[in-house]
Design a protein around this motif. Structure first.
Motif, PDB file in Angstrom:
ATOM      1  N   GLU A 150       0.832  -1.206   0.000  1.00  0.00           N
ATOM      2  CA  GLU A 150       0.000   0.000   0.000  1.00  0.00           C
ATOM      3  C   GLU A 150       0.864   1.252   0.000  1.00  0.00           C
ATOM      4  O   GLU A 150       0.574   2.221  -0.714  1.00  0.00           O
ATOM      5  N   ARG A 151       1.931   1.237   0.828  1.00  0.00           N
ATOM      6  CA  ARG A 151       2.830   2.399   0.853  1.00  0.00           C
ATOM      7  C   ARG A 151       3.500   2.591  -0.506  1.00  0.00           C
ATOM      8  O   ARG A 151       3.637   3.729  -0.984  1.00  0.00           O
ATOM      9  N   GLU A 155       3.194   5.916  -2.813  1.00  0.00           N
ATOM     10  CA  GLU A 155       4.356   6.654  -3.314  1.00  0.00           C
ATOM     11  C   GLU A 155       4.343   6.732  -4.834  1.00  0.00           C
ATOM     12  O   GLU A 155       4.662   7.776  -5.419  1.00  0.00           O
ATOM     13  N   GLU A 156       3.970   5.638  -5.464  1.00  0.00           N
ATOM     14  CA  GLU A 156       3.913   5.633  -6.925  1.00  0.00           C
ATOM     15  C   GLU A 156       2.823   6.574  -7.423  1.00  0.00           C
ATOM     16  O   GLU A 156       2.997   7.282  -8.423  1.00  0.00           O
ATOM     17  N   LEU A 160       3.373   9.832  -9.823  1.00  0.00           N
ATOM     18  CA  LEU A 160       2.648  10.018 -11.074  1.00  0.00           C
ATOM     19  C   LEU A 160       1.905  11.352 -11.083  1.00  0.00           C
ATOM     20  O   LEU A 160       1.848  12.046 -12.113  1.00  0.00           O
ATOM     21  N   LYS A 161       1.318  11.722  -9.927  1.00  0.00           N
ATOM     22  CA  LYS A 161       0.636  13.011  -9.845  1.00  0.00           C
ATOM     23  C   LYS A 161       1.622  14.153 -10.047  1.00  0.00           C
ATOM     24  O   LYS A 161       1.323  15.156 -10.708  1.00  0.00           O
TER      25      LYS A 161
END
Length: 210
Positions: A150-151, A155-156, A160-161
């Motif tokens: 989940e972490r 982070e991914e 991407l944002k």
């Protein structure tokens, strides 16, 4: 006129030999079936052709292994060597071990416990406790891995944002530069136009005053 005696010897022609084999094999199997039914006898017949093809018949009331076992007992001849006897003993041992494992499995499921005394229940309880501890540890490891994933996903997602935001800013900057460049070129084009094209249409006609 009676039939003469036919000399029994190998038929040299392969086709005739195969035809004779098929006919006589069918006749022998028929006779075996008849004597089994008429005389209530137990009959077992095994035939191999010259090409190794198997043909067999056994009375419905028995099986070939049982017939071979009876033959061994009544004739005193051993049909199985030491290797086969050891293999049979190993099979029996494995079957017994499998039965014991099935009983232990039922005990671990909480089945058939009435026949056990308290002393026999102790190792079962210990096995269940050990199994429960192992399951809990595996569950903790799974939850840790799930949180870690989940972490990593968060982070991914942030990365991407961030990339998407900078790409949008770059696109907007490029659009502004294009717009500024367009207005500059439009102004340059207007300055370069001849005077006649820059006269406003609402001005009075100079020829009208003459």
């Amino acid at each position: 006129m009676g039939r003469g005696n036919t000399e029994i010897k190998r038929i040299e022609n392969s086709t005739n030999r195969q035809v004779t084999f098929s006919k006589r094999r069918s006749g022998i199997i028929k006779k075996a079936r008849e004597i089994s039914v008429l005389c209530d006898a137990q009959v077992s017949l095994v035939i191999f052709s010259s090409l190794g093809k198997l043909s067999e018949y056994c009375s419905p009331s028995t099986t070939l292994p049982k017939m071979l076992e009876r033959y061994q007992q009544n004739s005193g001849k051993k049909l199985w060597d030491a290797t086969h006897e050891n293999l049979s003993a190993e099979i029996d041992r494995i079957k017994k071990e499998n039965d014991n494992m099935q009983i232990e499995l039922r005990h671990l499921k909480g089945e058939d416990l009435n026949s056990l005394n308290p002393k026999e229940l102790i190792p079962i309880e210990e096995a269940l406790q050990n199994g429960l501890t192992s399951v809990r540890e595996k569950k903790k490891d799974f939850l840790k891995m799930l949180k870690k994933n989940e972490r990593m996903l968060e982070e991914e997602n942030k990365r991407l944002k961030y990339l998407l935001h900078h790409q949008q800013m770059a696109i907007e900057g490029s659009m502004r530069e294009l717009e500024i460049s367009y207005h500059q070129k439009d102004a340059e084009y207007a300055n370069q136009m001849p005077m006649i094209f820059r006269v406003q249409p609402f001005q009075p006609n100079l020829h009208g005053n003459n």
